[in-house]
Design an enzyme around this catalytic site. Structure first.
Site, PDB file in Angstrom:
ATOM      1  N   ALA A  65     -27.038 -35.251   4.572  1.00 59.50           N
ATOM      2  CA  ALA A  65     -27.849 -36.053   5.484  1.00 59.50           C
ATOM      3  C   ALA A  65     -28.677 -35.080   6.311  1.00 59.50           C
ATOM      4  CB  ALA A  65     -26.950 -36.882   6.380  1.00 59.50           C
ATOM      5  N   GLY A 111     -23.744 -35.712   2.335  1.00 55.82           N
ATOM      6  CA  GLY A 111     -24.330 -36.925   1.752  1.00 55.82           C
ATOM      7  C   GLY A 111     -24.825 -36.716   0.323  1.00 55.82           C
ATOM      8  N   GLU A 114     -21.797 -37.111  -1.758  1.00 54.49           N
ATOM      9  CA  GLU A 114     -21.474 -38.550  -1.748  1.00 54.49           C
ATOM     10  C   GLU A 114     -22.454 -39.347  -2.603  1.00 54.49           C
ATOM     11  OE1 GLU A 114     -21.489 -38.188   2.571  1.00 54.49           O
ATOM     12  OE2 GLU A 114     -19.681 -39.416   2.611  1.00 54.49           O
ATOM     13  N   GLU A 134     -18.979 -31.525   6.460  1.00 57.58           N
ATOM     14  CA  GLU A 134     -19.250 -32.208   7.735  1.00 57.58           C
ATOM     15  C   GLU A 134     -18.438 -31.669   8.900  1.00 57.58           C
ATOM     16  OE1 GLU A 134     -18.866 -33.739   4.832  1.00 57.58           O
ATOM     17  OE2 GLU A 134     -20.437 -35.242   4.577  1.00 57.58           O
TER      18      GLU A 134
HETATM   19  N1  COA Z   1     -30.411 -31.318   7.053  1.00 63.81           N
HETATM   20  C1  COA Z   1     -31.606 -30.868   7.504  1.00 63.81           C
HETATM   21  N2  COA Z   1     -32.180 -29.739   7.073  1.00 63.81           N
HETATM   22  C2  COA Z   1     -31.528 -29.035   6.128  1.00 63.81           C
HETATM   23  C3  COA Z   1     -30.297 -29.431   5.607  1.00 63.81           C
HETATM   24  C4  COA Z   1     -29.722 -30.630   6.115  1.00 63.81           C
HETATM   25  N3  COA Z   1     -28.558 -31.114   5.658  1.00 63.81           N
HETATM   26  N4  COA Z   1     -29.866 -28.518   4.695  1.00 63.81           N
HETATM   27  C5  COA Z   1     -30.835 -27.578   4.652  1.00 63.81           C
HETATM   28  N5  COA Z   1     -31.832 -27.885   5.508  1.00 63.81           N
HETATM   29  C6  COA Z   1     -33.093 -27.127   5.755  1.00 63.81           C
HETATM   30  C7  COA Z   1     -32.830 -25.875   6.576  1.00 63.81           C
HETATM   31  O1  COA Z   1     -32.794 -26.201   7.951  1.00 63.81           O
HETATM   32  C8  COA Z   1     -34.037 -25.041   6.208  1.00 63.81           C
HETATM   33  O2  COA Z   1     -35.149 -25.539   6.887  1.00 63.81           O
HETATM   34  P1  COA Z   1     -36.242 -24.494   7.559  1.00 63.81           P
HETATM   35  O3  COA Z   1     -36.759 -23.701   6.384  1.00 63.81           O
HETATM   36  O4  COA Z   1     -37.266 -25.406   8.173  1.00 63.81           O
HETATM   37  O5  COA Z   1     -35.469 -23.671   8.523  1.00 63.81           O
HETATM   38  C9  COA Z   1     -34.231 -25.384   4.730  1.00 63.81           C
HETATM   39  O6  COA Z   1     -33.588 -26.641   4.533  1.00 63.81           O
HETATM   40  C10 COA Z   1     -33.601 -24.364   3.781  1.00 63.81           C
HETATM   41  O7  COA Z   1     -32.227 -24.233   4.107  1.00 63.81           O
HETATM   42  P2  COA Z   1     -31.540 -22.821   4.471  1.00 63.81           P
HETATM   43  O8  COA Z   1     -30.330 -23.114   5.303  1.00 63.81           O
HETATM   44  O9  COA Z   1     -32.540 -21.870   5.016  1.00 63.81           O
HETATM   45  O10 COA Z   1     -31.097 -22.351   3.002  1.00 63.81           O
HETATM   46  P3  COA Z   1     -29.898 -21.351   2.650  1.00 63.81           P
HETATM   47  O11 COA Z   1     -30.085 -21.011   1.211  1.00 63.81           O
HETATM   48  O12 COA Z   1     -29.807 -20.241   3.631  1.00 63.81           O
HETATM   49  O13 COA Z   1     -28.558 -22.239   2.804  1.00 63.81           O
HETATM   50  C11 COA Z   1     -27.202 -24.230   2.549  1.00 63.81           C
HETATM   51  C12 COA Z   1     -28.332 -23.350   1.978  1.00 63.81           C
HETATM   52  C13 COA Z   1     -27.122 -25.487   1.715  1.00 63.81           C
HETATM   53  C14 COA Z   1     -25.867 -23.475   2.478  1.00 63.81           C
HETATM   54  C15 COA Z   1     -27.525 -24.567   4.030  1.00 63.81           C
HETATM   55  O14 COA Z   1     -28.864 -25.087   4.091  1.00 63.81           O
HETATM   56  C16 COA Z   1     -26.617 -25.582   4.649  1.00 63.81           C
HETATM   57  O15 COA Z   1     -25.490 -25.271   4.999  1.00 63.81           O
HETATM   58  N6  COA Z   1     -27.101 -26.849   4.833  1.00 63.81           N
HETATM   59  C17 COA Z   1     -26.393 -27.873   5.498  1.00 63.81           C
HETATM   60  C18 COA Z   1     -25.314 -28.469   4.626  1.00 63.81           C
HETATM   61  C19 COA Z   1     -24.534 -29.525   5.383  1.00 63.81           C
HETATM   62  O16 COA Z   1     -23.883 -29.263   6.368  1.00 63.81           O
HETATM   63  N7  COA Z   1     -24.612 -30.767   4.876  1.00 63.81           N
HETATM   64  C20 COA Z   1     -23.891 -31.850   5.441  1.00 63.81           C
HETATM   65  C21 COA Z   1     -24.726 -32.583   6.409  1.00 63.81           C
HETATM   66  S1  COA Z   1     -23.825 -33.967   7.070  1.00 63.81           S
END
Ligand code: COA
Length: 258
Positions: A65, A111, A114, A134
């Site tokens: 999400a 999400g 999911e 989460e």
């Molecule tokens: N919601 C909003 N933005 C998200 C996102 C999310 N769930 N997951 C990634 N993004 C965005 C990042 O903020 C970043 O945006 P920016 O370039 O404007 O800063 C872009 O997507 C790229 O992500 P980034 O974190 O830089 O990539 P990474 O390769 O370093 O890491 C992940 C990848 C997937 C490990 C990391 O993005 C992450 O942990 N995301 C969240 C996962 C999460 O907690 N999901 C559950 C949500 S309830």
């Protein structure tokens, strides 16, 4: 017209691609609204016999999400976000009478995991990663994760995954029973389409009854009774007469979905 999805129909398969690669295809309000509309089309468009959900870019299926929408929410709004998403998208996918397969091509987190779990089954590329992170945000899964994941992998593995927030590789997810097949990124869409072509050659009303019966899985007698009822209903279809006659006449059946 969609702003966050790419939707195309190919040989009866509707390919829905979540298209926010710069945000790793995170599910914001617009994506949820558009996914809901796209799945409605899968239900209602007679040209569509099956669907694939996948993510744009090489990195992510869906990374969860959209966290940027979380900060302003109070408890009631948080509950509403989960309820709205589940009703509009996740439950609708699970209960769709036509097969919907997740082609997971990278991160399937929160999400995103999911979303894949709500599909009828999952194929994945070798670089896919699954997880429910989460708890890192002070949250729990809200799009059905505690329920569907537990049903699929059992209580202890579900507890560990959701409490640690750890990610599973594609191979590990396959060993857990989350993923049916792992393949290269290049093979992912062609192989998913091929399986759906095979399913599309079967009787559509029988496929619908399979989805309803498996979704109605129940440890009690209710699940068996539901299957018995659905089995009986197949005898009211022209397709059953066609399928059985074709077998006895040693020819290929021509199903009409009637
Ligand atoms: N919601 C909003 N933005 C998200 C996102 C999310 N769930 N997951 C990634 N993004 C965005 C990042 O903020 C970043 O945006 P920016 O370039 O404007 O800063 C872009 O997507 C790229 O992500 P980034 O974190 O830089 O990539 P990474 O390769 O370093 O890491 C992940 C990848 C997937 C490990 C990391 O993005 C992450 O942990 N995301 C969240 C996962 C999460 O907690 N999901 C559950 C949500 S309830």
């Amino acid at each position: 017209m969609y702003t966050t999805l790419l939707v195309q129909i190919e040989n009866g398969t509707c390919i829905i691609t979540i298209n926010r690669p710069d945000k790793l295809n995170a599910l914001n309000k617009t994506v949820i609204t558009e996914l809901s509309a796209a799945v409605d089309t899968v239900y209602s468009n007679n040209e569509i016999k099956s669907a694939i959900i996948t993510g744009a870019g090489a990195k992510a299926f869906v990374a969860g999400a959209d966290i940027s929408e979380f900060l302003e929410l109070n408890a009631a709004q948080g509950e509403e976000l989960a309820r709205r998403g589940q009703q509009l998208v996740f439950d609708k996918i699970e209960n769709c009478p036509k097969p919907i397969v997740a082609a997971v091509n990278g991160f399937a987190l929160g999400g995103g995991c999911e979303l894949a779990l709500s599909c009828h089954f999952i194929y994945a590329s070798e670089n896919a990663k699954f997880g429910q992170p989460e708890v890192n945000l002070g949250l729990i899964p809200g799009y059905g994760g505690t329920q569907r994941l537990t049903q699929l992998v059992g209580k202890n593995r579900s507890m560990e995954l959701i409490m640690t927030g750890n990610m599973l590789s594609a191979q590990e997810a396959m060993s857990y029973g989350i993923v049916n097949k792992v393949m290269t990124a290049e093979e992912l869409l062609p192989k998913t389409k091929e399986t759906l072509q095979l399913i599309q050659s079967k009787a559509p009303l029988a496929i619908k009854a399979v989805i309803e019966s498996v979704n109605n899985f129940d440890h009690t007698q209710n699940g068996y009774d539901f299957e018995i009822k659905k089995f009986g209903e197949c005898f009211a279809t022209e397709d059953l007469k066609e399928g059985a006659s074709a077998f006895l006449e040693k020819r290929k059946p021509v199903f009409k979905g009637k």
